[in-house]
Design an enzyme around this catalytic site. Sequence first.
Site, PDB file in Angstrom:
ATOM      1  N   LYS A 183      64.377  56.367  31.364  1.00 62.56           N
ATOM      2  CA  LYS A 183      63.651  57.435  32.156  1.00 62.56           C
ATOM      3  C   LYS A 183      64.484  58.636  32.612  1.00 62.56           C
ATOM      4  CE  LYS A 183      59.650  54.496  33.104  1.00 62.56           C
ATOM      5  NZ  LYS A 183      59.234  53.507  33.801  1.00 62.56           N
ATOM      6  N   ALA A 229      44.303  52.135  16.203  1.00 61.46           N
ATOM      7  CA  ALA A 229      45.367  51.096  15.134  1.00 61.46           C
ATOM      8  C   ALA A 229      45.846  50.040  16.102  1.00 61.46           C
ATOM      9  CB  ALA A 229      46.472  51.719  14.511  1.00 61.46           C
TER      10      ALA A 229
HETATM   11  N1  NAI Z   1      52.098  49.355  31.148  1.00 55.61           N
HETATM   12  C1  NAI Z   1      52.424  50.510  31.764  1.00 55.61           C
HETATM   13  O1  NAI Z   1      52.135  50.388  32.946  1.00 55.61           O
HETATM   14  C2  NAI Z   1      53.034  51.679  31.278  1.00 55.61           C
HETATM   15  C3  NAI Z   1      53.501  51.706  29.914  1.00 55.61           C
HETATM   16  N2  NAI Z   1      54.177  52.870  29.345  1.00 55.61           N
HETATM   17  C4  NAI Z   1      54.384  52.964  27.881  1.00 55.61           C
HETATM   18  O2  NAI Z   1      53.365  52.816  27.066  1.00 55.61           O
HETATM   19  C5  NAI Z   1      53.226  52.269  26.025  1.00 55.61           C
HETATM   20  C6  NAI Z   1      52.178  51.175  25.977  1.00 55.61           C
HETATM   21  O3  NAI Z   1      52.409  50.111  26.947  1.00 55.61           O
HETATM   22  P1  NAI Z   1      51.335  48.901  27.264  1.00 55.61           P
HETATM   23  O4  NAI Z   1      50.077  49.658  26.968  1.00 55.61           O
HETATM   24  O5  NAI Z   1      51.693  48.324  28.387  1.00 55.61           O
HETATM   25  O6  NAI Z   1      51.736  47.994  26.077  1.00 55.61           O
HETATM   26  P2  NAI Z   1      51.414  46.670  25.396  1.00 55.61           P
HETATM   27  O7  NAI Z   1      52.335  45.933  24.872  1.00 55.61           O
HETATM   28  O8  NAI Z   1      50.221  46.265  26.501  1.00 55.61           O
HETATM   29  O9  NAI Z   1      50.274  47.306  24.348  1.00 55.61           O
HETATM   30  C7  NAI Z   1      50.981  47.689  23.076  1.00 55.61           C
HETATM   31  C8  NAI Z   1      49.548  47.669  21.998  1.00 55.61           C
HETATM   32  O10 NAI Z   1      50.216  48.282  20.661  1.00 55.61           O
HETATM   33  C9  NAI Z   1      49.913  47.462  19.633  1.00 55.61           C
HETATM   34  N3  NAI Z   1      50.850  47.356  18.581  1.00 55.61           N
HETATM   35  C10 NAI Z   1      52.221  47.291  19.043  1.00 55.61           C
HETATM   36  N4  NAI Z   1      52.780  47.288  17.804  1.00 55.61           N
HETATM   37  C11 NAI Z   1      52.082  47.446  16.729  1.00 55.61           C
HETATM   38  C12 NAI Z   1      51.912  47.686  15.457  1.00 55.61           C
HETATM   39  N5  NAI Z   1      53.407  47.619  15.047  1.00 55.61           N
HETATM   40  N6  NAI Z   1      50.964  48.180  14.730  1.00 55.61           N
HETATM   41  C13 NAI Z   1      49.847  48.307  15.531  1.00 55.61           C
HETATM   42  N7  NAI Z   1      49.788  47.985  16.807  1.00 55.61           N
HETATM   43  C14 NAI Z   1      50.720  47.571  17.315  1.00 55.61           C
HETATM   44  C15 NAI Z   1      49.433  45.943  20.298  1.00 55.61           C
HETATM   45  O11 NAI Z   1      48.657  45.178  19.401  1.00 55.61           O
HETATM   46  C16 NAI Z   1      48.911  46.514  21.440  1.00 55.61           C
HETATM   47  O12 NAI Z   1      47.531  46.668  21.247  1.00 55.61           O
HETATM   48  C17 NAI Z   1      54.908  51.665  25.924  1.00 55.61           C
HETATM   49  O13 NAI Z   1      55.419  52.697  25.399  1.00 55.61           O
HETATM   50  C18 NAI Z   1      55.263  51.670  27.408  1.00 55.61           C
HETATM   51  O14 NAI Z   1      56.346  51.709  27.682  1.00 55.61           O
HETATM   52  C19 NAI Z   1      54.453  53.673  30.113  1.00 55.61           C
HETATM   53  C20 NAI Z   1      54.106  53.951  31.339  1.00 55.61           C
HETATM   54  C21 NAI Z   1      53.332  52.713  32.125  1.00 55.61           C
HETATM   55  N1  LIG Z   2      57.344  48.722  32.677  1.00 53.33           N
HETATM   56  C1  LIG Z   2      57.382  50.127  33.231  1.00 53.33           C
HETATM   57  C2  LIG Z   2      55.862  50.499  32.942  1.00 53.33           C
HETATM   58  C3  LIG Z   2      55.954  52.039  33.225  1.00 53.33           C
HETATM   59  O1  LIG Z   2      56.635  52.900  32.658  1.00 53.33           O
HETATM   60  C4  LIG Z   2      57.423  49.726  34.847  1.00 53.33           C
HETATM   61  O2  LIG Z   2      57.354  48.912  35.448  1.00 53.33           O
HETATM   62  O3  LIG Z   2      57.736  51.079  35.432  1.00 53.33           O
END
Ligand code: NAI
Ligand SMILES: N[C@@H](CC=O)C(=O)O
Length: 457
Positions: free
Chosen positions: A206, A46
């Site tokens: 966290k 999604a």
């Molecule tokens: N980027 C990182 O290094 C890390 C991220 N996280 C967590 O993982 C999760 C994802 O992070 P990212 O991949 O970096 O985020 P991102 O912003 O790169 O990707 C989010 C995705 O979700 C989709 N999306 C958002 N709202 C939506 C909706 N209402 N309906 C359908 N699709 C929707 C977007 O289109 C996109 O594909 C977050 O909760 C973030 O805090 C956790 C650890 C590390």
């Molecule tokens: N934005 C976060 C992503 C991982 O949780 C970070 O910078 O650590």
Amino acid sequence: MIEYRSLRVALLGAGSVGSQVARLLLEQGDELASRVGAGLELVGIAVRDVDAQRDVDLPRELFTTDASSLILGADIVIELMGGIEPARGYVLQALNSGADVITGNKALLATHGPELFEAAEQVGAQLYYEAAVGGAIPIIRPLRDSLAGDRVNRILAIVNGTTNFVLDRMDVHGETLADALAIATERGYAEADPTADIGGYDAAQKAAILASLAFHTTVPLESVYREGITGVSKVQVDAARENGSVIKLLAICERLTDPETGEEGVSARVYPALISREHPLAAVHGAHNAVFVQAAAAGDLMFYGAGAGGVETASAVLGDVVSAARRHVVGGPGVAESTHAKLPVLDIGRVVTRYQITLEVADQPGVLATVARILSDGDVSVETVQQSIPTTTGVLTVPSAAVISGNAPVHGHAAPTATLVIGTHEAEEAALAATVEALAASDVVTAISSVLRVEGS
Ligand SMILES: NC(=O)C1=CN([C@@H]2O[C@H](COP(=O)(O)OP(=O)(O)OC[C@H]3O[C@@H](n4cnc5c(N)ncnc54)[C@H](O)[C@@H]3O)[C@@H](O)[C@H]2O)C=CC1
Ligand SMILES: N[C@@H](CC=O)C(=O)O
Ligand code: NA
């Protein structure tokens, strides 16, 4: 070739992490099936926009904008959309339908964790979230399972990759906060709104999750004290380096005794602090994270690795997927959160730590004695004092209140001044704050340049 039955896996979100999870599920399907004893069929992804440009090439037919329909009939739902709504609604829909949920969404867990765990328990579903803290680093499972028989006393952690990257670049390359943040964002470390990172909100979420797990107590996000890194100046970073220290954004969770009641409580807090370059956390560079755990029986443990980044975080997500899938195959009860201890969360004012106060003082006889008296009157005991060569400062504004960290405001007159760098013994935060106010109000102090906590002794 062995024929396995398939488990239906629905993925919500295909951003930095989600797209890597999808790629690995598709590329390593056979290997994962052998480990699980069942196939893992990615039934759909999604997203907001099915035609959006993505870093990873994924089959277009998997994409949908209808997350609700995708969740119907899924055995495992992976939520990597981020944010509170609609993520919360989808996670509840999945759990209520009996699907196991894997999420990396610390914002959601820190604000709605109890509601989600309750929903999971009601139907016997699992809610796994290894990716939510420390990215790729295994830390949720060690705290919940491996240390379940021990007593965790303290956690000192670097849990935000973006701010660690930024502070490291300011220290090592002399970059500005804005330039370093732009690189962190481009590399996929930062949250969709990077204020969550530099404001300390992500680290606070966290800290709430870690403290809840470590102390078997629900620690609400509102009770986590938080300061970000926007007040950290290049001058402070350089001064720390010259003094054999480094500034890190730390998440600290610890057991404390309330001095007023004598009862046990806990503290969870996030702020930039000085640590010695000798401390293991000082060697954590770039977007890496580390969680330093002090437990009664196990002693000191350190968990270290990639705290952010798409593919790294995907590793933690897939570990959870395999665990959840194994339970579908072999059955049996899943893991449960324990919040039986119900310890009170103490106010930041009750926290005891050391401080470094940098003051501009009038360069005249008796100043040191005046400063020492103000500190002693405030119950703040001095450990070290360094004085630098006199300089001349310009006329600046008078602060109404001193601040505990960041660039403190300045007051005074155009006169020769000297810089005093005071290291304190352990003091209560409330006492320190009042003392800094008294110093700011004193005639001999022309500026409070910086007040930083010192951690890691
Ligand atoms: N980027 C990182 O290094 C890390 C991220 N996280 C967590 O993982 C999760 C994802 O992070 P990212 O991949 O970096 O985020 P991102 O912003 O790169 O990707 C989010 C995705 O979700 C989709 N999306 C958002 N709202 C939506 C909706 N209402 N309906 C359908 N699709 C929707 C977007 O289109 C996109 O594909 C977050 O909760 C973030 O805090 C956790 C650890 C590390
Ligand atoms: N934005 C976060 C992503 C991982 O949780 C970070 O910078 O650590
Ligand atoms: Na992790």
